[in-house]
Design a protein around this motif. Structure first.
Motif, PDB file in Angstrom:
ATOM      1  N   ASP A   1       2.449   4.475  -0.193  1.00 24.61           N
ATOM      2  CA  ASP A   1       3.692   4.942  -0.803  1.00 24.61           C
ATOM      3  C   ASP A   1       4.258   6.116  -0.035  1.00 24.61           C
ATOM      4  O   ASP A   1       5.461   6.190   0.242  1.00 24.61           O
ATOM      5  CB  ASP A   1       3.435   5.363  -2.258  1.00 24.61           C
ATOM      6  CG  ASP A   1       3.499   4.163  -3.197  1.00 24.61           C
ATOM      7  OD1 ASP A   1       3.809   3.067  -2.689  1.00 24.61           O
ATOM      8  OD2 ASP A   1       3.226   4.334  -4.399  1.00 24.61           O
ATOM      9  N   GLY A   2       3.378   7.058   0.284  1.00 23.42           N
ATOM     10  CA  GLY A   2       3.797   8.250   1.017  1.00 23.42           C
ATOM     11  C   GLY A   2       4.390   7.876   2.363  1.00 23.42           C
ATOM     12  O   GLY A   2       5.452   8.383   2.758  1.00 23.42           O
ATOM     13  N   LEU A   3       3.661   6.954   3.066  1.00 22.13           N
ATOM     14  CA  LEU A   3       4.115   6.539   4.393  1.00 22.13           C
ATOM     15  C   LEU A   3       5.500   5.902   4.314  1.00 22.13           C
ATOM     16  O   LEU A   3       6.427   6.255   5.067  1.00 22.13           O
ATOM     17  CB  LEU A   3       3.111   5.538   4.987  1.00 22.13           C
ATOM     18  CG  LEU A   3       3.463   5.026   6.389  1.00 22.13           C
ATOM     19  CD1 LEU A   3       3.377   6.171   7.391  1.00 22.13           C
ATOM     20  CD2 LEU A   3       2.566   3.870   6.799  1.00 22.13           C
ATOM     21  N   ILE A   4       5.605   4.978   3.348  1.00 22.92           N
ATOM     22  CA  ILE A   4       6.899   4.295   3.187  1.00 22.92           C
ATOM     23  C   ILE A   4       7.990   5.323   2.915  1.00 22.92           C
ATOM     24  O   ILE A   4       9.060   5.283   3.503  1.00 22.92           O
ATOM     25  CB  ILE A   4       6.830   3.253   2.046  1.00 22.92           C
ATOM     26  CG1 ILE A   4       5.932   2.087   2.483  1.00 22.92           C
ATOM     27  CG2 ILE A   4       8.215   2.729   1.672  1.00 22.92           C
ATOM     28  CD1 ILE A   4       5.547   1.140   1.356  1.00 22.92           C
ATOM     29  N   GLY A   5       7.639   6.303   2.064  1.00 17.73           N
ATOM     30  CA  GLY A   5       8.603   7.356   1.736  1.00 17.73           C
ATOM     31  C   GLY A   5       9.032   8.089   2.992  1.00 17.73           C
ATOM     32  O   GLY A   5      10.233   8.317   3.210  1.00 17.73           O
ATOM     33  N   THR A   6       8.050   8.454   3.818  1.00 14.03           N
ATOM     34  CA  THR A   6       8.364   9.207   5.022  1.00 14.03           C
ATOM     35  C   THR A   6       9.255   8.401   5.960  1.00 14.03           C
ATOM     36  O   THR A   6      10.258   8.904   6.464  1.00 14.03           O
ATOM     37  CB  THR A   6       7.059   9.590   5.765  1.00 14.03           C
ATOM     38  OG1 THR A   6       6.161  10.162   4.824  1.00 14.03           O
ATOM     39  CG2 THR A   6       7.335  10.577   6.875  1.00 14.03           C
ATOM     40  N   VAL A   7       8.850   7.110   6.151  1.00 17.84           N
ATOM     41  CA  VAL A   7       9.649   6.243   7.028  1.00 17.84           C
ATOM     42  C   VAL A   7      11.077   6.151   6.495  1.00 17.84           C
ATOM     43  O   VAL A   7      12.055   6.291   7.244  1.00 17.84           O
ATOM     44  CB  VAL A   7       8.996   4.832   7.137  1.00 17.84           C
ATOM     45  CG1 VAL A   7       9.922   3.862   7.862  1.00 17.84           C
ATOM     46  CG2 VAL A   7       7.668   4.918   7.870  1.00 17.84           C
TER      47      VAL A   7
END
Lengths: 420, 187
Positions: free
Chosen positions: A373-379
């Protein structure tokens, strides 16, 4: 000093209007002039004698006679002709209206004070009803006082006062509208007048059943359904045969609370709002206005009976028509208000849903899930940032181009200098 | 207090007006009595003046003195009435006012000094002599010597400058004295 001058001074001396210097001169002259001495003594004596003359007492019956004449005069100058009276009446009528505003202020304050106290939930029902009685009593007193005020003010503004008789009849309807309501054609309401309305939005499962239930409930309370509309949510879908609709219910004031509770129990309340507006003041003002107009109308009818000239009759008839018109307008207003107070309005919005119970999706709370989730958010944020930058560059490009040209020129100049 | 009564009177309240004038009634009556010379007329004129005042009270300006205003109306009412009766009522004073004719009538400049007469007799004579004065002369004497108003007040009541009050008063007293002397000599 000559005798003539001395004689002028003598009169002034008797009246204490001479300065001491002149008194000396006068004395000198009098000492030397015999005729002036006599004259001086005569004048002094004459003035003294006149001063001793008593005031005559008023003859017997003077004041009584005067009183009669004054009363007559009062009627005289107050009632020059019927038409003057009408004109004055019309003039003062307008003025009065203005002052009703002022008269209403204390009433409004009273209402506000008592309304807030009356609504206090801590008070017992017994206490509350006692309050209501007291409130009405106070309200009445206040209004009557205010109406007297208004009359006083109005009388000041009128060119000359109205006949005493008409003033008293004028003042009457105002208090009458509150105290002797039973005597008038129209029965005015007493106590507080409140228009209540409610808005409800419900989610429900079985639309048609609920509609039927609401119909039944409204019928039981003695109310009616003012409007109703139902439609499908989707036109071209066999799958979701869901409906939504609006209802406007008119329910007697007594059944208001119970029907709202029972409607709320039919589904899930998404939205609810209540509104109560106090129209007591407007209602009373209008009632008083009607009574005043009626008095005026009665007066006109009186005049009508006495009118002889065709022109007068026509004028009076016009005026009567106008008066009748405004009276019925006001009466209609009063009736509308009464209807609104009697029958509360409830707007119901119904929305059919497949299932009332909200679907709870399982929550993925594992570490990897959070990380992804965090990664997707960052991307996503990076993409959004780039997008924003692109938009920014394009939007400010005119400035950027100008700046680039300026930069180039400066750079060239700098290079040239260096070569030198 | 007075202004409140005046305001009510403007609205046509008889009771308030009566309260307002109760202090002045007697003076109004006495002014009228002196101006008219008899009780009958005095009663009629004072009542007429008071009613006039009642009718016209809306025109009264608050900054003025009410009594002054009332007395002015009284005097003017009396003057008007007397002017109406002019054909019937002859005033000695009108003829006497001129010094030349006065001397002819009396023969002597002074006649007998009034000091020689008895006080009571004099007082009675003054009453009749007052009636022989012209309205203007009478009004200043009545106001000053009988009712005791100041020059300023009289000027305000009669709407004339103080200088005029003074000179008219001198003239009026002299005229009154002469009329007295004629009357007393005749008796």
């Amino acid at each position: 000093m000559k005798c003539e001058q001395a004689r002028d001074l003598m009169h002034a001396f008797v009246d204490d209007q001479v300065q001491s210097k002149e008194i000396e001169k006068l004395n000198q002259h009098i000492d030397s002039c015999e005729s002036c001495t006599v004259e001086f003594e005569e004048i002094k004596y004459l003035v003294q004698l006149m001063g001793e003359m008593d005031l005559k007492a008023l003859p017997k019956g003077f004041e009584e006679e005067l009183h009669e004449k004054l009363v007559l005069a009062a009627q005289d100058f107050e009632k020059p002709s019927w038409f003057d009276v009408i004109i004055k009446k019309l003039k003062t009528f307008k003025m009065k209206r203005m002052y009703y505003g002022f008269a209403a202020v204390p009433v409004m304050i009273m209402i506000v004070v008592f309304a807030t106290r009356g609504f206090n939930p801590l008070k017992g029902s017994m206490e509350e009803s006692a309050m209501d009685v007291m409130e009405y009593g106070m309200l009445e007193v206040e209004t009557v006082a205010a109406s007297l005020d208004a009359n006083g003010l109005r009388a000041n503004f009128s060119e000359s006062a109205l006949p005493a008789g008409s003033i008293s009849t004028d003042a009457k309807p105002k208090s009458e509208s509150l105290s002797d309501l039973e005597n008038t054609d129209l029965d005015y309401r007493e106590g507080r007048l409140i228009i209540q309305s409610a808005n409800l939005r419900l989610d429900l499962e079985k639309y048609d059943d609920v509609i039927a239930q609401i119909h039944e409930m409204v019928n039981q309370t003695g109310g009616y359904i003012e409007s109703e509309s139902t439609s499908f949510k989707y036109y071209n879908s066999d799958e979701d045969n869901l409906k939504y609709g609006y209802l406007t219910l008119r329910v007697p004031a007594e059944g208001y609370g119970s029907i709202i509770t029972s409607i709320k129990s039919l589904g899930l309340v998404v939205n609810e709002s209540n509104n109560a507006s106090d129209i007591t003041k407007m209602y009373r003002d209008t009632a008083a206005e009607i009574e005043n107009l009626k008095v005026t109308e009665a007066r006109f009818r009186e005049i009508m009976a006495q009118a002889v000239e065709i022109e007068d009759i026509l004028n009076i008839e016009n005026e009567l028509t106008r008066l009748r018109g405004s009276i019925s307008n006001y009466e209609k207003q009063i009736q509308d208000w009464e209807a609104l107070v009697d029958m509360t309005t409830i707007y119901v919005e119904l929305n059919e849903v497949k299932n009332l119970k909200p679907v709870v999706e399982p929550i993925d709370d594992s570490l990897i899930g959070k990380a992804i989730d965090g990664l997707i958010g960052t991307v996503n944020r990076i993409i959004r940032g780039l997008e924003n930058m692109f938009i920014w560059i394009i939007s400010v490009s005119p400035y950027l181009i100008a700046l680039a040209i300026a930069g180039l020129l400066v750079g060239k100049l700098y290079k040239k200098r260096r070569l030198k | 207090m007075e202004s409140m009564l005046i305001e009510k009177s403007i609205q046509g309240d008889v009771a308030s007006f009566e309260k307002l004038i109760v202090k002045y009634n007697r003076y109004v009556y006495n002014i009228a009595f002196r101006m008219m010379g008899n009780e009958e007329d005095a009663k009629d004129m004072s009542q007429e003046a008071l009613i006039k005042a009642f009718r016209a009270i809306s025109q009264f300006k608050m900054e003025a003195n009410f009594s002054t205003w009332l007395y002015r109306i009284t005097i003017n009412t009396c003057k008007d009435e007397m002017r109406k009766r002019k054909e019937n009522v002859l005033s000695y004073d009108v003829e006497v006012a001129d010094e030349g004719t006065l001397k002819d009538i009396i023969g002597d400049d002074r006649g007998n000094p009034i000091l020689i007469y008895e006080k009571l007799e004099l007082k009675e004579s003054i009453e009749t002599a007052l009636n022989a004065l012209s309205e203007d002369n009478k009004s200043v004497i009545v106001l000053k010597d009988l009712l005791g108003y100041s020059y300023e007040e009289i000027g305000e009541i009669l709407q004339i400058p103080i200088g005029t009050v003074r000179s008219r008063l001198n003239r009026s007293r002299s005229a009154l004295k002469k009329i007295l002397q004629i009357q007393l000599a005749e008796n």
